[in-house]
Write a protein that holds these residues in place. Structure first.
Motif, PDB file in Angstrom:
ATOM      1  N   LEU A  43     -74.163 126.095  -9.537  1.00 34.25           N
ATOM      2  CA  LEU A  43     -74.322 125.710 -10.586  1.00 34.25           C
ATOM      3  C   LEU A  43     -75.908 126.415 -10.703  1.00 34.25           C
ATOM      4  O   LEU A  43     -76.378 126.351 -11.665  1.00 34.25           O
ATOM      5  CB  LEU A  43     -74.432 124.365 -10.792  1.00 34.25           C
ATOM      6  N   LYS A  44     -76.998 125.021  -9.797  1.00 32.56           N
ATOM      7  CA  LYS A  44     -78.352 125.375  -9.749  1.00 32.56           C
ATOM      8  C   LYS A  44     -78.879 126.578 -10.386  1.00 32.56           C
ATOM      9  O   LYS A  44     -79.700 127.748 -11.385  1.00 32.56           O
ATOM     10  CB  LYS A  44     -79.106 125.137  -8.902  1.00 32.56           C
ATOM     11  N   LEU A  45     -78.569 127.903  -9.014  1.00 36.17           N
ATOM     12  CA  LEU A  45     -79.272 129.022  -9.926  1.00 36.17           C
ATOM     13  C   LEU A  45     -78.710 129.832 -11.210  1.00 36.17           C
ATOM     14  O   LEU A  45     -79.392 130.547 -11.327  1.00 36.17           O
ATOM     15  CB  LEU A  45     -78.724 130.100  -8.330  1.00 36.17           C
ATOM     16  N   LEU A  46     -77.192 129.003 -11.124  1.00 33.02           N
ATOM     17  CA  LEU A  46     -76.711 129.975 -12.581  1.00 33.02           C
ATOM     18  C   LEU A  46     -77.219 129.442 -13.985  1.00 33.02           C
ATOM     19  O   LEU A  46     -77.775 130.135 -14.515  1.00 33.02           O
ATOM     20  CB  LEU A  46     -74.989 128.904 -12.879  1.00 33.02           C
ATOM     21  N   VAL A  47     -77.953 128.238 -13.529  1.00 34.80           N
ATOM     22  CA  VAL A  47     -78.293 128.246 -14.696  1.00 34.80           C
ATOM     23  C   VAL A  47     -79.631 128.412 -15.364  1.00 34.80           C
ATOM     24  O   VAL A  47     -80.204 129.176 -15.567  1.00 34.80           O
ATOM     25  CB  VAL A  47     -78.966 125.983 -14.586  1.00 34.80           C
ATOM     26  N   GLU A  48     -80.654 128.575 -13.673  1.00 33.61           N
ATOM     27  CA  GLU A  48     -81.892 129.640 -13.561  1.00 33.61           C
ATOM     28  C   GLU A  48     -81.441 130.416 -14.173  1.00 33.61           C
ATOM     29  O   GLU A  48     -82.201 131.328 -14.872  1.00 33.61           O
ATOM     30  CB  GLU A  48     -82.249 129.179 -12.256  1.00 33.61           C
ATOM     31  N   LYS A  49     -80.135 130.915 -13.741  1.00 37.54           N
ATOM     32  CA  LYS A  49     -80.814 132.924 -14.198  1.00 37.54           C
ATOM     33  C   LYS A  49     -80.206 132.910 -16.050  1.00 37.54           C
ATOM     34  O   LYS A  49     -80.832 133.629 -16.415  1.00 37.54           O
ATOM     35  CB  LYS A  49     -79.406 133.254 -13.100  1.00 37.54           C
ATOM     36  N   LYS A  50     -79.613 131.993 -16.160  1.00 37.57           N
ATOM     37  CA  LYS A  50     -79.319 131.795 -17.880  1.00 37.57           C
ATOM     38  C   LYS A  50     -80.248 131.529 -18.308  1.00 37.57           C
ATOM     39  O   LYS A  50     -80.678 132.129 -19.300  1.00 37.57           O
ATOM     40  CB  LYS A  50     -78.160 130.783 -18.744  1.00 37.57           C
ATOM     41  N   PHE A  51     -81.259 130.691 -17.479  1.00 35.15           N
ATOM     42  CA  PHE A  51     -82.454 130.148 -18.087  1.00 35.15           C
ATOM     43  C   PHE A  51     -83.500 131.247 -18.783  1.00 35.15           C
ATOM     44  O   PHE A  51     -84.293 131.425 -19.467  1.00 35.15           O
ATOM     45  CB  PHE A  51     -83.051 128.822 -17.505  1.00 35.15           C
ATOM     46  N   LEU A  52     -83.468 132.072 -17.253  1.00 34.93           N
ATOM     47  CA  LEU A  52     -84.481 132.989 -16.996  1.00 34.93           C
ATOM     48  C   LEU A  52     -84.300 134.246 -18.273  1.00 34.93           C
ATOM     49  O   LEU A  52     -85.248 134.884 -19.540  1.00 34.93           O
ATOM     50  CB  LEU A  52     -84.625 133.382 -16.026  1.00 34.93           C
ATOM     51  N   SER A  53     -82.599 134.251 -18.267  1.00 35.63           N
ATOM     52  CA  SER A  53     -82.720 135.396 -19.492  1.00 35.63           C
ATOM     53  C   SER A  53     -82.902 135.505 -20.930  1.00 35.63           C
ATOM     54  O   SER A  53     -83.436 136.161 -21.547  1.00 35.63           O
ATOM     55  CB  SER A  53     -80.789 135.603 -19.656  1.00 35.63           C
TER      56      SER A  53
END
Length: 247
Positions: free
Chosen positions: A100-110
């Protein structure tokens, strides 16, 4: 990562999002703090204009507003990223749930990669800040010019009457004490009067038209109204000068 139930039946129901939702609620509360901060900066900036303090101080207020807009945008993007990640996880089977942490970071950077200067024009508080400063400068400047250019012997009451033209509420026909501006058409009214008018119309299931003669805005909403701090200050300044002249 939220904890999972030991049971093997079902999918998203075994992931608890209560902790995340609580954190999101705290972040939204912080957004209201940012909004309050922007109101304070606007008020200070208007004070600086009103007291004719050096431009550098006013400029520092604009820089502060920019920082607030950037914080607000970043916070919005983070909240959207978390919500999007939560929705994604809810749709996955337990064995396919990603980090979940990596998924949030990916979406946030996008989301952050799509930031642009146009975002500032979409921030209502920032736009109001710029408009209020511009209007107060204009009003103060126009009043100063009028007083400087007025020939000797001109009836001061006449000058006062002319200056008050834009200070009158189209509903009460009295000088406004707490003016609000209509974001749609730009007209101003006494807050209590326009709120009462809109509420009365909406209770009767009717549309509220702008009371300014000739205005084409025929469906006013409460959300259309914003405090016109620049006009309020201009009215107060005008009345202080009138009081001094009458002494």
């Amino acid at each position: 990562m939220p904890g999972r139930s030991s049971s093997n039946s079902g999918s998203a129901g075994f992931i608890s999002f209560s902790g995340i939702e609580s954190a999101l609620s705290s972040l939204r509360n912080f957004q209201s703090c940012i909004s309050s901060g922007m109101d304070i900066v606007t008020s200070v900036a208007l004070d600086l204009v009103q007291t004719q303090t050096e431009v550098s101080s006013e400029y520092s207020m604009e820089k502060a507003m920019v920082e607030f807009v950037i914080m607000d945008r970043e916070l919005n993007n983070y909240i959207k990223a978390v919500e999007s990640a939560m929705n994604h996880v809810k749709e996955e089977r337990p064995e396919n749930i990603p980090d979940l942490k990596l998924l949030v970071e990916k979406k946030f950077l996008s989301l952050q990669s799509k930031n642009s200067d146009a975002d500032f024009q979409n921030n209502e508080k920032f736009v109001q800040f710029k408009q209020q400063l511009k209007e107060l400068k204009k009003r103060c400047g126009l009043q100063a010019d009028r007083e400087a250019d007025a020939p000797e012997g001109v009836d001061e009451d006449m000058i006062v009457t002319q200056s008050q033209t834009n200070f009158i509420c189209p509903i009460t026909q009295l000088e406004m004490k707490k003016p609000v501006k209509n974001k749609v058409c730009g007209h101003t009214y006494e807050e209590e009067a326009i709120v009462r008018m809109i509420e009365s119309k909406h209770k009767r299931k009717k549309k509220a038209c702008c009371p300014k003669i000739g205005c084409s805005h025929t469906d006013m909403r409460m959300s259309d109204l914003i405090q016109d701090e620049a006009l309020r200050r201009a009215i107060e300044n005008h009345n202080k000068k009138r009081h001094r002249h009458s002494e």
